[in-house]
Design a protein around this motif. Structure first.
Motif, short mmCIF file in Angstrom:
data_model
loop_
_atom_site.label_atom_id
_atom_site.label_comp_id
_atom_site.label_asym_id
_atom_site.label_seq_id
_atom_site.Cartn_x
_atom_site.Cartn_y
_atom_site.Cartn_z
N UNK A 338 0.81 -1.21 0.00
CA UNK A 338 0.00 0.00 0.00
C UNK A 338 0.86 1.27 0.00
N UNK A 339 0.53 2.20 -0.90
CA UNK A 339 1.31 3.44 -1.05
C UNK A 339 1.18 4.33 0.18
N UNK A 340 -0.04 4.48 0.69
CA UNK A 340 -0.28 5.34 1.85
C UNK A 340 0.50 4.85 3.07
N UNK A 341 0.50 3.56 3.27
CA UNK A 341 1.25 2.99 4.40
C UNK A 341 2.74 3.28 4.26
N UNK A 342 3.26 3.16 3.04
CA UNK A 342 4.68 3.42 2.82
C UNK A 342 5.03 4.89 3.07
N UNK A 343 4.13 5.80 2.69
CA UNK A 343 4.40 7.23 2.88
C UNK A 343 4.35 7.62 4.35
N UNK A 344 3.35 7.11 5.06
CA UNK A 344 3.19 7.48 6.48
C UNK A 344 4.09 6.70 7.41
N UNK A 345 4.61 5.57 6.93
CA UNK A 345 5.51 4.71 7.72
C UNK A 345 4.85 4.33 9.05
N UNK A 346 5.51 4.62 10.18
CA UNK A 346 5.00 4.19 11.49
C UNK A 346 3.69 4.87 11.86
N UNK A 347 3.47 6.05 11.30
CA UNK A 347 2.24 6.78 11.63
C UNK A 347 1.00 6.05 11.13
N UNK A 348 1.12 5.31 10.06
CA UNK A 348 -0.04 4.59 9.53
C UNK A 348 -0.56 3.59 10.57
N UNK A 349 0.34 2.89 11.24
CA UNK A 349 -0.08 1.94 12.26
C UNK A 349 -0.81 2.62 13.40
N UNK A 350 -0.38 3.83 13.76
CA UNK A 350 -1.05 4.58 14.84
C UNK A 350 -2.47 4.98 14.42
N UNK A 351 -2.61 5.43 13.16
CA UNK A 351 -3.94 5.82 12.68
C UNK A 351 -4.85 4.60 12.62
N UNK A 352 -4.34 3.50 12.06
CA UNK A 352 -5.15 2.28 11.93
C UNK A 352 -5.58 1.78 13.30
N UNK A 353 -4.71 1.88 14.29
CA UNK A 353 -5.05 1.43 15.64
C UNK A 353 -6.22 2.23 16.21
N UNK A 354 -6.16 3.56 16.06
CA UNK A 354 -7.24 4.40 16.58
C UNK A 354 -8.54 4.17 15.81
N UNK A 355 -8.41 3.98 14.50
CA UNK A 355 -9.59 3.70 13.67
C UNK A 355 -10.25 2.40 14.11
N UNK A 356 -9.43 1.34 14.31
CA UNK A 356 -10.00 0.04 14.66
C UNK A 356 -10.60 0.05 16.06
N UNK A 357 -10.01 0.82 17.00
CA UNK A 357 -10.60 0.97 18.32
C UNK A 357 -12.01 1.55 18.21
N UNK A 358 -12.16 2.53 17.32
CA UNK A 358 -13.46 3.18 17.14
C UNK A 358 -14.45 2.25 16.44
N UNK A 359 -14.00 1.60 15.35
CA UNK A 359 -14.89 0.73 14.57
C UNK A 359 -15.35 -0.48 15.38
N UNK A 360 -14.47 -1.05 16.17
CA UNK A 360 -14.80 -2.28 16.90
C UNK A 360 -15.89 -2.08 17.94
N UNK A 361 -16.14 -0.81 18.33
CA UNK A 361 -17.17 -0.54 19.32
C UNK A 361 -18.54 -0.30 18.69
#
Length: 621
Positions: A338-361
């Motif tokens: 994924x291009x977005x993941x490569x550009x954001x590097x470690x930040x992508x994992x932080x965003x995905x984590x917060x997104x999944x915390x929200x979605x899972x509820x």
């Protein structure tokens, strides 16, 4: 009855399997007699009105004329013969199909004989020979007499074992029971036979071998027990594995499992890796059946890892952001390049984590969340331990084997069950859609790269993705704000230094004039504060340990009087005074009594105003 149910019935009852009529065929399957290889049943799929209908042709001999006209029965579908009948599997009860197959099986197992109700199911295998017959010269007679062949030598242990076969047992379970009984009789036998005789059977047992084949096997097994591994015919290898699975020739279950691992390492991986397709499953079944809890990490390594990733996505709040990202990488392919993941590097994992915390509820109207709708569900299903092996399965009422929190095996109602997380059919595709929408909204909100087309996703989950990204951005801005720390230990020194500097710049006249003015103001302010304090302060004004400045500040707030001039003249800070008052009154009130409003102005908390007036003003208005 469908194809799967019929296949299971045939295997469990007769120990036989349907074979494709042609390699790779999915339309016609044959059931053959183990005695002479003749076909006595054919299972096929007939296309009618665009749908496939399951049918069964069965050879019932003279009995065919009697049952051909019964409901669901007909003339055979695949051939023209008075000895065969056809059955529409969806129209005939399972009991009727089973009874018909029983008759056909007895007929196939006893060719040329009349079938009677109490006739036993007898399976006496013929010799297998992969050599063609060749013309040979007949040896001349000696002294006009034919020289008799010497009877083949049979070791007493083998002879006794062969004679012990119980033909009265029903083939579906008796075959395995006979194998275990004979195996225990011959468990300690060793042989030293010079020949290697060809042997090939499906689900081979001791009963399927002739004397030469038995001696070949036991000689090969003797070498295995001395850690000498030599390649042999696959059917011999399966007999050896069946022995261990039934705990024949082992000290205990742990010793048996160790022998399975050794055979896998020293024989299967070197000489016949196709066996590993079955052996890996049998090793799992072995630790379940014999309750070897210390081997679960070895046998269920892949399953434990998958269950862990499932648990991570099910309860992300209990895990770190890198584990959530790893779980998505495990179950989907979208993020691999994924291009977005490569550009954001470690930040992508932080965003995905917060997104999944929200979605899972988030839950839909039917109370189902994203995980259980698109990823996996906890299912209970029946398992067939030691399938495709000759294994004498005995009831294990107390069987209970826990692999992890999400995977458990237990025995109930004569069946073994497994409760585990089962990935849903479109798991990978649906997760890719979810991650595509995460990618799309990240690009929009972070102004990153080219916009991509949206995919269809439930509106509540889509909104949750957006909220999750927004929440991450808010936290990021908060974290990036510069933090100003004031060390109040140096505040008095700063004031003193500033006062010195100022005094050094004043003339003598200015100093005298300022001192007179300051003296006058201080006297006036002290008199006013003393008067106000003395007028309003109750008798026990020091009961709560408030200082003079804290008392003035609190009373001013209670009486809604001006306090700013006093604070300025005494070089005080409202926040520090408020903190001191809140600390000293906490034991009495149990909460902060002064808070700051949106304009950063201190005020008494409305709920505690009456109590404070009673405490410090005697309840006056």
């Amino acid at each position: 009855m469908n194809f799967n149910e019929l296949s299971k019935l045939v295997y469990k009852k007769y120990g036989l399997k349907f074979e494709p009529a042609l390699p790779g065929s999915q339309e016609l399957f044959l059931l053959k007699s183990p005695v002479d290889g003749s076909t006595f049943a054919m299972m096929s799929r007939i296309k009618r009105s665009g749908h496939f209908i399951a049918t069964l042709d069965v050879r019932c001999g003279d009995f065919s004329e009697i049952i051909r006209d019964l409901p669901g029965f007909s003339t055979p579908f695949r051939l023209k013969s008075n000895e065969w009948i056809g059955i529409w599997l969806k129209q005939v009860k399972e009991e009727a199909v089973e009874s018909t197959l029983d008759y056909a099986f007895k007929l196939a197992m006893n060719p040329g004989k009349k079938v009677i109700d109490k006739q036993p199911f007898i399976y006496i295998p013929g010799e297998e020979d992969n050599q063609k017959y060749q013309a040979q010269v007949i040896k001349p007679r000696k002294n006009g007499k034919i020289i008799a062949n010497h009877e083949e030598f049979i070791p007493s242990a083998i002879k006794k074992m062969m004679a012990s076969y119980d033909y009265s047992l029903f083939p579906s379970k008796g075959r395995a029971k006979n194998f275990v009984h004979q195996g225990r009789m011959i468990a300690d036998f060793n042989d030293n036979y010079n020949e290697e005789v060809y042997f090939k059977r499906f689900y081979p047992t001791f009963h399927d071998m002739n004397v030469k084949q038995l001696r070949t096997y036991f000689t090969w097994r003797s070498k295995i027990r001395k850690n000498i591994y030599e390649k042999t015919y696959r059917s011999y290898a399966y007999v050896y594995l069946y022995e261990i699975l039934n705990n024949i020739g082992v000290e205990n279950s742990q010793d048996g499992f160790n022998k399975l691992k050794e055979f896998n390492d020293n024989y299967v991986q070197k000489f016949d890796q196709e066996i590993s397709n079955y052996l890996n499953k049998w090793m799992q079944d072995y630790v379940i059946y014999y309750d070897l809890t210390n081997e679960k990490e070895f046998c269920f390594k892949k399953e434990i890892a998958e269950d862990h990733f499932g648990e991570v996505l099910l309860k992300p709040e209990n895990f770190a952001q890198n584990e959530v990202l790893a779980a998505f990488l495990k179950f989907s392919t979208y993020l691999a390049n994924n291009v977005t993941r490569k550009k954001l590097k470690n930040e992508f994992g932080k965003i995905l984590y917060q997104v999944w915390l929200t979605v899972s509820k988030v839950k839909l109207q039917n109370k189902i969340d994203f995980f259980h709708k698109y990823i996996a569900k906890q299912n209970l299903y029946s398992v067939d331990l030691f399938s495709n092996a000759v294994f004498y399965y005995q009831r294990r009422s107390g069987l209970k084997y826990v692999v992890d929190e999400k995977r458990k095996y237990f025995y109930k109602n004569n069946h073994t069950y497994c409760s585990s997380l089962i990935g849903l059919k479109r798991q990978k595709s649906d997760l890719n859609t979810f991650l595509h929408e995460v990618d799309r909204l990240i690009r929009i909100k972070l102004h990153l790269g080219k916009e991509i087309k949206p995919r269809k996703l439930d509106e509540p989950f889509l909104k949750a993705i957006s909220r999750g990204i927004d929440e991450y951005l808010v936290r990021k801005r908060e974290a990036e704000r510069p933090k100003i720390e004031i060390n109040f230990a140096y505040l008095d020194q700063i004031r003193a230094d500033a006062s010195k500097t100022r005094d050094s710049l004043l003339t003598e006249e200015e100093i005298e004039l300022e001192q007179k003015e300051r003296t006058t103001q201080n006297e006036s302010a002290d008199n006013e504060s003393k008067q106000n304090v003395n007028e309003s302060l109750p008798i026990k004004n020091n009961e709560y340990g408030l200082s003079k400045d804290e008392t003035y500040f609190l009373l001013a707030l209670l009486q809604k009087r001006s306090w700013k001039e006093y604070i300025k003249d005494h070089h005080l800070m409202p926040s520090i005074l408020a903190d001191g008052i809140n600390d000293k009154l906490f034991d009495e009130i149990g909460d902060a009594v002064i808070e700051f409003n949106d304009n950063n102005e201190p005020e008494i908390v409305a709920d505690y105003y009456p109590d404070l007036k009673e405490m410090f003003l005697g309840g006056e208005n």
